[in-house]
Scaffold this active site. Sequence first.
Site, PDB file in Angstrom:
ATOM      1  N   SER A  12      72.443  12.839 -91.153  1.00  0.00           N
ATOM      2  CA  SER A  12      71.631  13.227 -92.315  1.00  0.00           C
ATOM      3  C   SER A  12      70.928  14.560 -92.086  1.00  0.00           C
ATOM      4  O   SER A  12      70.350  15.119 -93.007  1.00  0.00           O
ATOM      5  CB  SER A  12      70.581  12.145 -92.599  1.00  0.00           C
ATOM      6  OG  SER A  12      69.702  12.033 -91.492  1.00  0.00           O
ATOM      7  N   SER A  13      70.965  15.056 -90.852  1.00  0.00           N
ATOM      8  CA  SER A  13      70.136  16.216 -90.519  1.00  0.00           C
ATOM      9  C   SER A  13      70.693  16.913 -89.274  1.00  0.00           C
ATOM     10  O   SER A  13      71.467  16.321 -88.507  1.00  0.00           O
ATOM     11  CB  SER A  13      68.718  15.672 -90.274  1.00  0.00           C
ATOM     12  OG  SER A  13      67.931  16.544 -89.539  1.00  0.00           O
ATOM     13  N   SER A 136      73.760  14.733 -75.465  1.00  0.00           N
ATOM     14  CA  SER A 136      72.652  14.612 -74.518  1.00  0.00           C
ATOM     15  C   SER A 136      71.739  15.806 -74.752  1.00  0.00           C
ATOM     16  O   SER A 136      71.410  16.135 -75.901  1.00  0.00           O
ATOM     17  CB  SER A 136      73.216  14.562 -73.095  1.00  0.00           C
ATOM     18  OG  SER A 136      72.187  14.599 -72.146  1.00  0.00           O
ATOM     19  N   TYR A 150      61.908  11.246 -73.008  1.00  0.00           N
ATOM     20  CA  TYR A 150      63.082  11.852 -73.655  1.00  0.00           C
ATOM     21  C   TYR A 150      64.095  12.243 -72.574  1.00  0.00           C
ATOM     22  O   TYR A 150      65.266  11.876 -72.643  1.00  0.00           O
ATOM     23  CB  TYR A 150      62.658  13.079 -74.472  1.00  0.00           C
ATOM     24  CG  TYR A 150      63.831  13.779 -75.108  1.00  0.00           C
ATOM     25  CD1 TYR A 150      64.499  13.208 -76.181  1.00  0.00           C
ATOM     26  CD2 TYR A 150      64.291  15.012 -74.623  1.00  0.00           C
ATOM     27  CE1 TYR A 150      65.595  13.833 -76.761  1.00  0.00           C
ATOM     28  CE2 TYR A 150      65.371  15.643 -75.197  1.00  0.00           C
ATOM     29  CZ  TYR A 150      66.026  15.052 -76.270  1.00  0.00           C
ATOM     30  OH  TYR A 150      67.108  15.676 -76.824  1.00  0.00           O
ATOM     31  N   SER A 151      63.618  12.983 -71.561  1.00  0.00           N
ATOM     32  CA  SER A 151      64.517  13.395 -70.475  1.00  0.00           C
ATOM     33  C   SER A 151      65.132  12.175 -69.799  1.00  0.00           C
ATOM     34  O   SER A 151      66.339  12.143 -69.561  1.00  0.00           O
ATOM     35  CB  SER A 151      63.752  14.221 -69.430  1.00  0.00           C
ATOM     36  OG  SER A 151      63.608  15.556 -69.855  1.00  0.00           O
ATOM     37  N   SER A 153      65.694   9.208 -70.947  1.00  0.00           N
ATOM     38  CA  SER A 153      66.692   8.527 -71.798  1.00  0.00           C
ATOM     39  C   SER A 153      68.010   9.302 -71.793  1.00  0.00           C
ATOM     40  O   SER A 153      69.087   8.715 -71.819  1.00  0.00           O
ATOM     41  CB  SER A 153      66.164   8.359 -73.230  1.00  0.00           C
ATOM     42  OG  SER A 153      66.078   9.605 -73.905  1.00  0.00           O
ATOM     43  N   LYS A 154      67.922  10.628 -71.724  1.00  0.00           N
ATOM     44  CA  LYS A 154      69.144  11.441 -71.713  1.00  0.00           C
ATOM     45  C   LYS A 154      69.786  11.440 -70.313  1.00  0.00           C
ATOM     46  O   LYS A 154      71.003  11.469 -70.192  1.00  0.00           O
ATOM     47  CB  LYS A 154      68.840  12.872 -72.181  1.00  0.00           C
ATOM     48  CG  LYS A 154      68.397  12.970 -73.638  1.00  0.00           C
ATOM     49  CD  LYS A 154      69.491  12.596 -74.630  1.00  0.00           C
ATOM     50  CE  LYS A 154      69.108  12.931 -76.059  1.00  0.00           C
ATOM     51  NZ  LYS A 154      70.137  12.560 -77.040  1.00  0.00           N
TER      52      LYS A 154
HETATM   53  N1  LIG Z   1      67.111  20.005 -81.677  1.00  0.00           N
HETATM   54  C1  LIG Z   1      67.139  20.228 -80.374  1.00  0.00           C
HETATM   55  O1  LIG Z   1      66.489  21.176 -79.853  1.00  0.00           O
HETATM   56  C2  LIG Z   1      67.980  19.343 -79.480  1.00  0.00           C
HETATM   57  C3  LIG Z   1      68.219  19.781 -78.160  1.00  0.00           C
HETATM   58  C4  LIG Z   1      68.991  19.003 -77.310  1.00  0.00           C
HETATM   59  C5  LIG Z   1      69.528  17.811 -77.767  1.00  0.00           C
HETATM   60  N2  LIG Z   1      69.297  17.395 -79.047  1.00  0.00           N
HETATM   61  C6  LIG Z   1      69.879  16.108 -79.455  1.00  0.00           C
HETATM   62  O2  LIG Z   1      70.686  16.278 -80.600  1.00  0.00           O
HETATM   63  C7  LIG Z   1      70.765  15.052 -81.316  1.00  0.00           C
HETATM   64  C8  LIG Z   1      70.527  15.328 -82.790  1.00  0.00           C
HETATM   65  O3  LIG Z   1      69.204  15.784 -82.984  1.00  0.00           O
HETATM   66  P1  LIG Z   1      68.823  16.920 -84.036  1.00  0.00           P
HETATM   67  O4  LIG Z   1      68.248  18.033 -83.268  1.00  0.00           O
HETATM   68  O5  LIG Z   1      69.926  17.195 -84.971  1.00  0.00           O
HETATM   69  O6  LIG Z   1      67.587  16.179 -84.755  1.00  0.00           O
HETATM   70  P2  LIG Z   1      67.309  15.736 -86.266  1.00  0.00           P
HETATM   71  O7  LIG Z   1      67.539  16.871 -87.188  1.00  0.00           O
HETATM   72  O8  LIG Z   1      65.968  15.097 -86.240  1.00  0.00           O
HETATM   73  O9  LIG Z   1      68.427  14.613 -86.533  1.00  0.00           O
HETATM   74  C9  LIG Z   1      68.376  13.363 -85.917  1.00  0.00           C
HETATM   75  C10 LIG Z   1      69.360  12.411 -86.580  1.00  0.00           C
HETATM   76  O10 LIG Z   1      69.299  11.161 -85.880  1.00  0.00           O
HETATM   77  C11 LIG Z   1      69.155  10.121 -86.825  1.00  0.00           C
HETATM   78  N3  LIG Z   1      68.396   9.004 -86.264  1.00  0.00           N
HETATM   79  C12 LIG Z   1      67.203   9.030 -85.636  1.00  0.00           C
HETATM   80  N4  LIG Z   1      66.845   7.778 -85.285  1.00  0.00           N
HETATM   81  C13 LIG Z   1      67.842   6.959 -85.693  1.00  0.00           C
HETATM   82  C14 LIG Z   1      68.079   5.563 -85.616  1.00  0.00           C
HETATM   83  N5  LIG Z   1      67.202   4.714 -85.065  1.00  0.00           N
HETATM   84  N6  LIG Z   1      69.235   5.052 -86.158  1.00  0.00           N
HETATM   85  C15 LIG Z   1      70.101   5.885 -86.730  1.00  0.00           C
HETATM   86  N7  LIG Z   1      69.964   7.209 -86.838  1.00  0.00           N
HETATM   87  C16 LIG Z   1      68.831   7.725 -86.326  1.00  0.00           C
HETATM   88  C17 LIG Z   1      68.459  10.738 -88.027  1.00  0.00           C
HETATM   89  O11 LIG Z   1      68.884  10.015 -89.189  1.00  0.00           O
HETATM   90  P3  LIG Z   1      67.933   9.242 -90.222  1.00  0.00           P
HETATM   91  O12 LIG Z   1      66.513   9.638 -89.937  1.00  0.00           O
HETATM   92  O13 LIG Z   1      68.437   9.713 -91.552  1.00  0.00           O
HETATM   93  O14 LIG Z   1      68.219   7.804 -89.959  1.00  0.00           O
HETATM   94  C18 LIG Z   1      69.035  12.145 -88.043  1.00  0.00           C
HETATM   95  O15 LIG Z   1      70.212  12.207 -88.794  1.00  0.00           O
HETATM   96  C19 LIG Z   1      69.740  14.105 -80.670  1.00  0.00           C
HETATM   97  O16 LIG Z   1      70.403  13.176 -79.839  1.00  0.00           O
HETATM   98  C20 LIG Z   1      68.866  15.042 -79.854  1.00  0.00           C
HETATM   99  O17 LIG Z   1      68.302  14.396 -78.731  1.00  0.00           O
HETATM  100  C21 LIG Z   1      68.528  18.134 -79.908  1.00  0.00           C
END
Ligand SMILES: NC(=O)c1ccc[n+]([C@@H]2O[C@H](COP(=O)([O-])OP(=O)(O)OC[C@H]3O[C@@H](n4cnc5c(N)ncnc54)[C@H](OP(=O)(O)O)[C@@H]3O)[C@@H](O)[C@H]2O)c1
Length: 274
Positions: A12-13, A136, A150-151, A153-154
């Site tokens: 969704s995001s 991750s 967070y760290s 869990s990853k």
């Molecule tokens: N952004 C960064 O800087 C960064 C860096 C390294 C890694 N990551 C990793 O990238 C991945 C995606 O994150 P993002 O940055 O794209 O963040 P985001 O924009 O907040 O998107 C997170 C997504 O996860 C879903 N989600 C959260 N909790 C959930 C649950 N309990 N069940 C089902 N869906 C759930 C949300 O969907 P709904 O809320 O619609 O359910 C949303 O679509 C994550 O694993 C994050 O740890 C991000």
Amino acid sequence: MEKKVALVTGASSGIGKATAEYLMKKGFHVYGTSRKADNTQIISDQESKGFITMIQMDVTSDKSVASAIGDVMAREGRIDVLVSNAGTGIAGSIEDTSLEDAKYQFETNFFGSLRVIREVLPIMRKQKAGRIIAISSVAGVISIPYQAHYSASKFALEGLMEALRYEVAPFNIKVTVVEPGDTKTGFTSNRLISANSNETSPYYERFQRSIKRMEHDEMNGASPESVAQLIYKIIIKKNPPLRTAAGFQYKAILFLKKLLPARILEFAVNKLYN
Ligand SMILES: NC(=O)c1ccc[n+]([C@@H]2O[C@H](COP(=O)([O-])OP(=O)(O)OC[C@H]3O[C@@H](n4cnc5c(N)ncnc54)[C@H](OP(=O)(O)O)[C@@H]3O)[C@@H](O)[C@H]2O)c1
């Protein structure tokens, strides 16, 4: 194979949404998940004939995961690619973060991925083919203060995927961990500030500085589309690697981590985040 079916959790995001869109443009039948989806939202690409159907899934619920994957199987009869991406962040010092919040972090990022992977494995095993890509983080290799859970869990996810890769290779299932660095998504505003917003905390000032730095770096970070592009490259690679960092600077940092004495890395992380 005439159609390729991908399941992208957390579509969704941010990174999940960009990945779902990228795969759609490459002709995939994409099933993107969100806790809020009502199973009716479909977008399609005329040129590639790919589409995205958003389906409801909460990765913290066995029932929700089983039902969403059952739904995809009823529609398509196969799942070729899983991008296990859904995740959240919790920030706070270890002392100030409740065990309940710490468990929730693992329930989403670690057990959430595990739950989806376990449900998809029998399908891919029967197909004798599949790709599993878990998202991750660079913080899953280098632990950052005030993001310990967070760290952790990853780190746990990385360990799981490393073992999984051996176990499922005989069934022609290929496993990769993608490690994004700071990426501009909803992650920053969705981050749960577990504690330390309380000025009486002995960690208050350092935590505030650290979280400001994290937020600033994320908001000025890479685009989710660049991570989506990397995920696609992994999907089409004949022999994908176990791990890949997203972006040259993060590849360089993780490479240097292997070469440099641990104290140098510790100094740099301390300087940046403490
Ligand atoms: N952004 C960064 O800087 C960064 C860096 C390294 C890694 N990551 C990793 O990238 C991945 C995606 O994150 P993002 O940055 O794209 O963040 P985001 O924009 O907040 O998107 C997170 C997504 O996860 C879903 N989600 C959260 N909790 C959930 C649950 N309990 N069940 C089902 N869906 C759930 C949300 O969907 P709904 O809320 O619609 O359910 C949303 O679509 C994550 O694993 C994050 O740890 C991000």
